[in-house]
Structure formats: C-alpha cells, structure tokens
Design a protein around this motif. Structure first.
Motif, mmCIF file in Angstrom:
data_model
loop_
_atom_site.group_PDB
_atom_site.id
_atom_site.type_symbol
_atom_site.label_atom_id
_atom_site.label_comp_id
_atom_site.label_asym_id
_atom_site.label_seq_id
_atom_site.Cartn_x
_atom_site.Cartn_y
_atom_site.Cartn_z
ATOM 1 N N GLU A 39 79.857 -19.212 65.642
ATOM 2 C CA GLU A 39 78.873 -18.764 66.147
ATOM 3 C C GLU A 39 77.769 -19.878 65.747
ATOM 4 O OE1 GLU A 39 78.389 -14.223 66.990
ATOM 5 O OE2 GLU A 39 79.888 -14.502 65.332
ATOM 6 N N ALA A 90 63.249 -16.970 82.690
ATOM 7 C CA ALA A 90 64.653 -16.514 82.734
ATOM 8 C C ALA A 90 65.693 -17.599 82.904
ATOM 9 C CB ALA A 90 64.792 -15.718 83.957
ATOM 10 N N GLY A 121 69.628 -17.793 81.671
ATOM 11 C CA GLY A 121 70.812 -17.679 81.285
ATOM 12 C C GLY A 121 71.875 -18.712 82.012
ATOM 13 N N ILE A 170 75.946 -16.512 76.564
ATOM 14 C CA ILE A 170 76.186 -14.949 76.917
ATOM 15 C C ILE A 170 75.476 -15.051 78.417
ATOM 16 C CG2 ILE A 170 75.948 -12.729 76.683
ATOM 17 C CD1 ILE A 170 77.380 -14.030 74.373
ATOM 18 N N GLY A 228 74.176 -13.779 81.790
ATOM 19 C CA GLY A 228 73.431 -12.677 82.094
ATOM 20 C C GLY A 228 72.330 -12.160 81.368
ATOM 21 N N ALA A 229 72.580 -12.879 80.137
ATOM 22 C CA ALA A 229 71.210 -12.549 79.122
ATOM 23 C C ALA A 229 69.943 -13.455 79.193
ATOM 24 C CB ALA A 229 71.897 -12.814 77.472
ATOM 25 N N ALA A 230 69.517 -13.424 80.588
ATOM 26 C CA ALA A 230 68.237 -14.291 80.865
ATOM 27 C C ALA A 230 67.026 -14.173 80.043
ATOM 28 C CB ALA A 230 68.208 -14.100 82.221
ATOM 29 N N GLN A 231 66.899 -12.885 79.528
ATOM 30 C CA GLN A 231 65.581 -12.618 78.725
ATOM 31 C C GLN A 231 65.905 -13.151 77.253
ATOM 32 O OE1 GLN A 231 62.820 -12.037 80.179
ATOM 33 N NE2 GLN A 231 63.865 -12.352 82.097
ATOM 34 N N VAL A 232 67.053 -12.696 76.644
ATOM 35 C CA VAL A 232 67.151 -13.084 75.392
ATOM 36 C C VAL A 232 67.168 -14.729 75.129
ATOM 37 C CG1 VAL A 232 68.839 -13.527 73.472
ATOM 38 C CG2 VAL A 232 68.564 -11.119 74.514
ATOM 39 N N VAL A 287 78.605 -19.712 71.323
ATOM 40 C CA VAL A 287 79.700 -19.535 70.496
ATOM 41 C C VAL A 287 80.656 -20.814 71.129
ATOM 42 C CG1 VAL A 287 81.968 -18.050 70.437
ATOM 43 C CG2 VAL A 287 79.550 -17.094 70.905
ATOM 44 N N ASN A 291 79.100 -9.190 68.840
ATOM 45 C CA ASN A 291 77.966 -10.112 68.808
ATOM 46 C C ASN A 291 77.125 -10.203 70.372
ATOM 47 O OD1 ASN A 291 77.965 -9.826 66.080
ATOM 48 N ND2 ASN A 291 78.466 -11.893 65.627
ATOM 49 N N ALA A 292 78.210 -10.447 71.096
ATOM 50 C CA ALA A 292 78.134 -10.633 72.520
ATOM 51 C C ALA A 292 77.371 -9.562 73.191
ATOM 52 C CB ALA A 292 79.262 -11.113 73.291
ATOM 53 N N ILE A 308 73.590 -9.139 71.797
ATOM 54 C CA ILE A 308 73.053 -9.582 72.716
ATOM 55 C C ILE A 308 72.599 -9.188 73.931
ATOM 56 C CG2 ILE A 308 72.499 -12.024 73.654
ATOM 57 C CD1 ILE A 308 73.847 -13.188 71.482
ATOM 58 N N ARG A 355 70.219 -6.416 73.394
ATOM 59 C CA ARG A 355 68.954 -6.686 73.422
ATOM 60 C C ARG A 355 68.171 -7.398 74.703
ATOM 61 N NH1 ARG A 355 67.292 -11.344 70.454
ATOM 62 N NH2 ARG A 355 69.296 -11.925 69.704
ATOM 63 N N ASN A 356 69.167 -8.070 75.392
ATOM 64 C CA ASN A 356 68.590 -8.352 76.694
ATOM 65 C C ASN A 356 67.886 -7.354 77.421
ATOM 66 O OD1 ASN A 356 68.699 -11.081 78.330
ATOM 67 N ND2 ASN A 356 69.541 -9.540 79.491
ATOM 68 N N LEU A 389 64.708 -6.216 76.266
ATOM 69 C CA LEU A 389 63.480 -7.334 76.584
ATOM 70 C C LEU A 389 63.204 -7.390 78.249
ATOM 71 C CD1 LEU A 389 64.750 -10.559 74.671
ATOM 72 C CD2 LEU A 389 62.653 -9.055 74.594
ATOM 73 N N ARG A 397 59.402 -6.635 79.511
ATOM 74 C CA ARG A 397 58.744 -7.386 79.942
ATOM 75 C C ARG A 397 58.477 -7.436 81.827
ATOM 76 N NH1 ARG A 397 62.023 -12.562 77.250
ATOM 77 N NH2 ARG A 397 60.995 -12.394 75.065
ATOM 78 N N LEU A 410 66.667 -9.115 84.539
ATOM 79 C CA LEU A 410 67.529 -9.041 83.320
ATOM 80 C C LEU A 410 68.596 -10.114 83.480
ATOM 81 C CD1 LEU A 410 70.115 -6.475 82.576
ATOM 82 C CD2 LEU A 410 68.956 -5.785 84.328
ATOM 83 N N CYS A 411 69.132 -10.721 84.748
ATOM 84 C CA CYS A 411 69.751 -11.602 84.804
ATOM 85 C C CYS A 411 68.790 -12.587 86.007
ATOM 86 C CB CYS A 411 70.999 -11.604 85.279
ATOM 87 S SG CYS A 411 72.139 -12.870 85.763
#
Lengths: 193, 296
Positions: free
Chosen positions: A21, A75, A77, A125, A127-131, A165, B46-47, B50, B53-54, B57, B61, B65-66
């Motif tokens: 990671e 966004a 991802g 990841i 779909g994790a567009a915001q993170v 990763v 961990n995935a 995340i 958390r997404n 967020l 906001r 989300l995607c």
C-alpha cells in the motif's frame, strides 16, 4: 504504508511488490482513451510536458472553476484500465513512465513492459471519487483541453498522500492474475467442473 | 393533477441529488459489516475503509459519490389517470437541472456521432418504467448504474455445455457463479447481483435490474429462490475475489433473484451486476407533489 514522492527513481519502483500500500505525493498526469491513442499514434506532447519517471492516471475527472477562476477537481476516481492495454506497454517505453494508476488491472503486454522498463501498476479504489479528489491539492495545468475535451484532457495534478495498492509489479507478478487463478480453482470445485 | 405540479419539480430534483450523493441505509450497513469481517489491516479491509470514508465525504459535500453517475433509471408506481407524458417530462427537467448543478456527470452519448448531449437527455435516456396500480399513491424510485458495472452484466442461454448447466435451478446456480467469476474486481465490487430466470432477452435483463429495487435484507417470498440467493451469496464469497478484486472474504453483498415465464424453447438467465456504489433511492409523493416519505 509506503510513502513515495513522484517523480520516481527506477530503484524505488523496483523495490515495490504486490499488495504494497502506497501513498503518492507529487505530480501525476491524467490520461485516458483519447490521450493513449494519440500518443501511441506518434502524436507529439507539448515541450513543457515531460513524463519521464512520472505517472499516468487513468481518470476522467470532474473539474470546475472556483470563484477565483482556478481549476478545482471535484470528483476523480479511476476508470477501467484494460481499455488502454493495446497502447500502454509501448507508451511506458516511449515516455519512460514509472507508474500507471487505474482500476481493474491490465494484461500481459503491460505486465511485460513493467518488467522490462521498470514500471508498476497502482490500483486506486474504484468509485472513491470524493476521497481521491480530496488528495488532489492543486491543478498545475491542463493539456489537450481543446482537442480531447475536459474528461479526456491530460490534467497535471499535484497530489498529497494519494492512496493506491501495487497490483502489478516490475518483476512480472500480477495480483489480478493470481486472484483469477485462485478463484477459478474454487469455482471449478463449486460447479464440479 | 393540478395540485401535484406545485412541488413535483423540487421533489424530483431532490430525489436525483440524494440518489447520486448518498447511499441508502441497507447498503451502508452491509459495507460496514464487511469491514468487520475482513482481516484486520488487509488491503481488502483498507479498500472498504476508503469506500466508507468516501460515502461520508460525498454526503457532507453533496457531490457525486462516484464520478460515473451512470444511467438514470426511473421506476414509477402510479394510479390510473396520472399523465405519464407530463411526469416523464418533469423527470427529464429534473435530470437536466441535476446535471447543470453537478449532481450528475454528462453521461449521454450519441452512438453514431459520439457527441455528448451534455444534459443526460437523449434517445432512450433517461429510462422510465411506469407501473399502474389500484391505489392513489405515487412512488418514484430511482437507480443510477455506472458503466463499469453495466459492462459486467451477462445473459446465459441454458443448457450450457461447458458448465454442464441444465435447465434447472442447479444450472442457474452454475451460470450465476460464472458471471461473478468473470467479473472479478472489474465491476467495482463487492457487488450486488440482480438476476432473472426466464423471460425473453429483453425482459430478462429488465427484470434482473428491477430485482435491485428490493432491500438487501429482505427475504425472497419464493422459498426455492430464497435458498438459491443464500447459496450463491455464500459460494460467491468463497471465491475469494474480494473488494476491488484484491482478494478477501467479501465478493458480493447480496443476490436478488426473480423468475418470469419463458417460451418452451428458451431458458435465459440474465445477470445484472451492481457496484458497491449502489445508488438507489425512492420517494412517496403527497398530493401536492412534496416528498411524503423516503423509501430506502
């Protein structure tokens, strides 16, 4: 968690192994379907755009202009990488890329190029567009905006601790290949094949 | 009908916004449970962290989300007498406005010219399914389904020699697991399957998507299908594909199977794959068109 600063040295990339990671800090360039096809067909990059030892991120971000007129990524991802399989290996060689970020993994040709030229595939990841957008601190510039349109343009981004990763390393190993083999064995048992 | 128009515009816009930016409670719950189940500090866990958390967020906001906000699918239960053309027009306006505000990405492309309409409106987009019922209630459900997961859908025609899958529930089990194996992590798993046994090539896929409107913690009223759902969920997770295809204990969050009648000569099994970003929401409207309650 491994911290890496881009641009990379070959030594640092060669030290990575499957499942590591990594958090990336530094500069990354987005590039997806249009950019890969263009570069592969011999299209020229602007003189100020040097991708040697750097990263291409398979991503079509949503970018807006904020109240000060500055670009802001809202966004971002990864998109499915396998579409770039026909081009990626050659582009790794041609540009001297040290890493590709995307999702879903890539095939044999890219894996072989990673081994020969010292490059890795980082999985973000899906779909994790915001993170992921929150790890992008600044837009340094944009290339091919007119030619490719916003999602396909090559955005030059400054990222901090961007989480990924290693799923294909520079020694010929692919987590995607391993998981496919293992899950196929279980599947064959479950369906009495 | 006159009253309904007062608040319909804002209710539909709010439905689109919430669908794109918030996940319903049943989906959040299974994601949270999966985090507990995966091995501590594994890349699978961990995935999922995340991912969780997404979700937070995006909600804070009020942003997608995607970034792939997918295709807009509407399912409307309505009484006899509702003007469906008017209703569809209102929903199209809501989608256009949601796109302008950034709740939806510009996601509708002309297949011949490659031109993006920029509004999410185009031939066949968005998708509307109206169902009339004997009740004054109007319920509007919406689902957003991204391209990565849509690419992982499959339709099987049984018997299938390579898997020794015959025209029975055992054959169905084999081909549904095959769809999970082929998807690996490419559909942004852990996924949720909507499946239809029977129907024709068009209605089979349609019905498979409608299965995704069921809540994840419901029980299929048909005992054979309830059993098949739990068997496939268990066995799919034994495959070890895991979140994002990284390996792990959670390959699927749920399996929902329906059945339709078929022609004697046909036996289709249609599988729709939904990603972890399972965006579906619904509203029941009150007489003036405002939101009476949320359905998920």
């Amino acid at each position: 968690m491994i911290q890496l600063e881009a641009p990379f040295t070959e030594e640092k990339i060669r030290a990575l192994k499957l499942g590591d990671e990594v958090e990336i800090t530094g500069i990354i360039f987005t590039g997806r379907d249009a950019a890969h096809k263009y570069i592969h067909e011999g299209g020229e990059l602007p003189p100020d755009m040097d991708l040697k030892d750097k990263i291409i991120y398979h991503c079509g971000p949503v970018v807006i202009k904020d109240e000060n007129g500055d670009w802001k990524v809202v966004a971002a991802g990864p998109t499915t990488s396998i579409r770039e399989e026909p081009y990626q290996g050659d582009i790794i060689k041609q540009l001297g890329l040290r890493a590709v970020i995307g999702k879903g993994g890539m095939g044999e040709k890219t894996l072989a190029a990673c081994k020969e030229f010292g490059c890795v595939y980082f999985h973000a990841i899906g779909g994790a567009a915001q993170v992921l957008a929150s790890n992008i601190k600044r837009v340094r510039g944009v290339h091919f905006m007119e030619k490719f349109g916003s999602p396909e343009a090559m955005w030059e981004l400054e990222v901090v601790k961007f989480p990924v990763v290693v799923t294909m390393d520079s020694h010929g190993n692919s987590l995607h290949k391993e998981i496919l083999e293992k899950s196929t064995a279980v599947f064959n048992r479950l369906v009495n094949k | 009908m006159g009253m309904l128009l007062c608040n319909l515009d804002s209710s539909l816009l709010e439905l689109v916004r919430r669908t794109s930016t918030e996940l319903p409670a049943d989906v959040r719950n299974v994601i949270h449970q999966a985090i507990q189940r995966e091995q501590q500090d594994s890349i699978a866990q961990n995935a999922l962290n995340i991912i969780e958390r997404n979700i937070q967020l995006a909600q804070e906001r009020s942003l997608p989300l995607c970034q792939d906000t997918g295709s807009c699918l509407f399912y409307i239960d309505c009484p006899v007498g509702l003007d469906q053309m008017m209703f569809a027009e209102k929903a199209r306006e809501a989608v256009k406005e949601a796109t302008r505000r950034g709740y939806l990405r510009q996601n509708s492309v002309d297949s011949l010219t490659g031109k993006n309409s920029g509004t999410n409106i185009g031939i066949g987009m968005p998708v509307f399914h109206f169902h009339q019922h004997n009740s004054p209630e109007i319920k509007v459900r919406m689902m957003l389904k991204g391209g990565g997961s849509e690419n992982m859908g499959q339709q099987y025609s049984l018997p299938m020699v390579s898997l020794k899958a015959n025209r029975d529930l055992e054959g169905c089990r084999k081909v549904i697991l095959d769809a999970v194996l082929n998807a690996q992590g490419k559909g942004c798993g852990p996924g949720i399957l909507g499946v239809c046994i029977g129907g024709d090539r068009a209605t089979g896929f349609e019905h498979s998507k409608e299965q995704l409107l069921r809540k994840l913690d419901d029980t299929n009223p048909i005992p054979e299908l309830a059993e098949l759902e739990s068997t496939i969920l268990k066995q799919a997770n034994e495959l070890g594909i895991g979140p994002m295809g990284f390996g792990g204990k959670t390959t699927l969050f749920g399996v929902k199977i329906g059945a339709m009648n078929r022609l004697p000569a046909c036996y289709f099994v249609s599988v729709s794959y939904m990603c972890w970003a399972f965006r579906r929401q619904g509203i029941q409207l009150s007489e003036d068109g405002s939101v009476q309650n949320w359905l998920y």
